[in-house]
Design a protein around this motif. Structure first.
Motif, PDB file in Angstrom:
ATOM      1  N   VAL A 167      -2.496  -4.027  -6.527  1.00 34.29           N
ATOM      2  CA  VAL A 167      -4.003  -4.937  -7.173  1.00 34.29           C
ATOM      3  C   VAL A 167      -4.556  -3.247  -8.149  1.00 34.29           C
ATOM      4  O   VAL A 167      -4.795  -2.322  -7.746  1.00 34.29           O
ATOM      5  N   GLY A 168      -5.480  -3.260  -9.117  1.00 31.28           N
ATOM      6  CA  GLY A 168      -6.177  -2.117  -9.618  1.00 31.28           C
ATOM      7  C   GLY A 168      -5.250  -1.998 -10.630  1.00 31.28           C
ATOM      8  O   GLY A 168      -4.013  -2.624 -11.046  1.00 31.28           O
ATOM      9  N   THR A 169      -5.780  -0.688 -11.070  1.00 24.29           N
ATOM     10  CA  THR A 169      -4.579  -0.175 -12.405  1.00 24.29           C
ATOM     11  C   THR A 169      -4.954   1.339 -12.319  1.00 24.29           C
ATOM     12  O   THR A 169      -5.968   1.361 -11.249  1.00 24.29           O
ATOM     13  N   GLY A 170      -4.648   1.900 -12.835  1.00 20.83           N
ATOM     14  CA  GLY A 170      -3.959   3.569 -12.804  1.00 20.83           C
ATOM     15  C   GLY A 170      -5.781   3.962 -12.704  1.00 20.83           C
ATOM     16  O   GLY A 170      -5.794   5.022 -12.933  1.00 20.83           O
ATOM     17  N   ASP A 171      -6.359   3.341 -14.249  1.00 23.99           N
ATOM     18  CA  ASP A 171      -8.290   3.866 -14.063  1.00 23.99           C
ATOM     19  C   ASP A 171      -8.645   2.795 -13.128  1.00 23.99           C
ATOM     20  O   ASP A 171      -9.954   3.279 -13.316  1.00 23.99           O
ATOM     21  N   ASP A 172      -8.908   2.401 -12.384  1.00 27.38           N
ATOM     22  CA  ASP A 172      -9.189   1.165 -11.817  1.00 27.38           C
ATOM     23  C   ASP A 172      -8.763   0.818 -10.552  1.00 27.38           C
ATOM     24  O   ASP A 172      -8.437  -0.418 -10.152  1.00 27.38           O
ATOM     25  N   ARG A 232     -13.425   3.062  -6.488  1.00 29.65           N
ATOM     26  CA  ARG A 232     -13.732   4.388  -6.759  1.00 29.65           C
ATOM     27  C   ARG A 232     -15.075   4.065  -7.182  1.00 29.65           C
ATOM     28  O   ARG A 232     -15.708   5.191  -6.570  1.00 29.65           O
ATOM     29  N   GLU A 233     -15.879   3.117  -8.123  1.00 30.02           N
ATOM     30  CA  GLU A 233     -16.721   2.952  -7.983  1.00 30.02           C
ATOM     31  C   GLU A 233     -17.932   3.059  -7.201  1.00 30.02           C
ATOM     32  O   GLU A 233     -19.082   3.212  -6.883  1.00 30.02           O
ATOM     33  N   TRP A 258       0.689  -1.016   0.278  1.00 28.66           N
ATOM     34  CA  TRP A 258       0.073  -0.236   0.083  1.00 28.66           C
ATOM     35  C   TRP A 258       0.889   1.012  -0.623  1.00 28.66           C
ATOM     36  O   TRP A 258       2.072   1.450   1.018  1.00 28.66           O
ATOM     37  N   LYS A 259       0.524   2.156  -0.604  1.00 32.58           N
ATOM     38  CA  LYS A 259       1.314   3.654  -0.410  1.00 32.58           C
ATOM     39  C   LYS A 259       0.164   4.795  -0.602  1.00 32.58           C
ATOM     40  O   LYS A 259      -1.275   4.823  -0.960  1.00 32.58           O
ATOM     41  N   ALA A 260       0.582   5.315   1.105  1.00 29.46           N
ATOM     42  CA  ALA A 260       0.189   6.070   1.771  1.00 29.46           C
ATOM     43  C   ALA A 260      -0.106   7.236   1.105  1.00 29.46           C
ATOM     44  O   ALA A 260       0.869   7.940   0.014  1.00 29.46           O
ATOM     45  N   LEU A 261      -1.945   7.565   0.703  1.00 29.38           N
ATOM     46  CA  LEU A 261      -1.970   9.148  -0.307  1.00 29.38           C
ATOM     47  C   LEU A 261      -1.904  10.442   0.751  1.00 29.38           C
ATOM     48  O   LEU A 261      -1.612  11.475   0.189  1.00 29.38           O
ATOM     49  N   SER A 262      -2.736  10.474   1.597  1.00 25.45           N
ATOM     50  CA  SER A 262      -3.188  11.475   2.638  1.00 25.45           C
ATOM     51  C   SER A 262      -3.157  10.969   3.694  1.00 25.45           C
ATOM     52  O   SER A 262      -3.900   9.573   4.290  1.00 25.45           O
TER      53      SER A 262
END
Length: 92
Positions: free
Chosen positions: A43-48, A75-76, A21-25
């Motif tokens: 897991v997942g992609t840049g778009d998803d 995101r969905e 996991w990368k911390a974003l905020s």
């Protein structure tokens, strides 16, 4: 305790692996809690992408962070939730 310290403690305790996991905020709340948002690196992609939200209590006396809640989502899922939250309490 600063944002890097919070993320570091969660990693050291094995709550969240920074290899996955990368911390974003990191958002500190006035009640002594913190919200941390991560993105999955595998897991997942840049778009998803796949996200992890952690709600934790900061214990300044012990220099500790204790996880109270965690949710993994895409995101969905947020779009789906907002569609119903925005209706302000309308029932099924």
């Amino acid at each position: 305790m600063d944002a890097r310290g919070i993320v570091g403690i969660l990693d050291e305790k094995g709550e969240v692996s920074l290899d996955t996991w990368k911390a974003l905020s990191v958002k500190k709340n006035s009640d002594g809690t913190v919200d941390v948002l991560y993105r999955n690196l595998h897991v997942g992609t840049g778009d998803d992408p796949v996200f992890l939200w952690i709600y934790a209590n900061i214990v300044e006396e012990d220099g500790d962070v204790r996880v109270l809640e965690r949710i993994t989502f895409k995101r969905e899922d947020i779009v789906w939730l907002l569609r119903y939250v925005a209706k302000k309490g309308e029932g099924l």
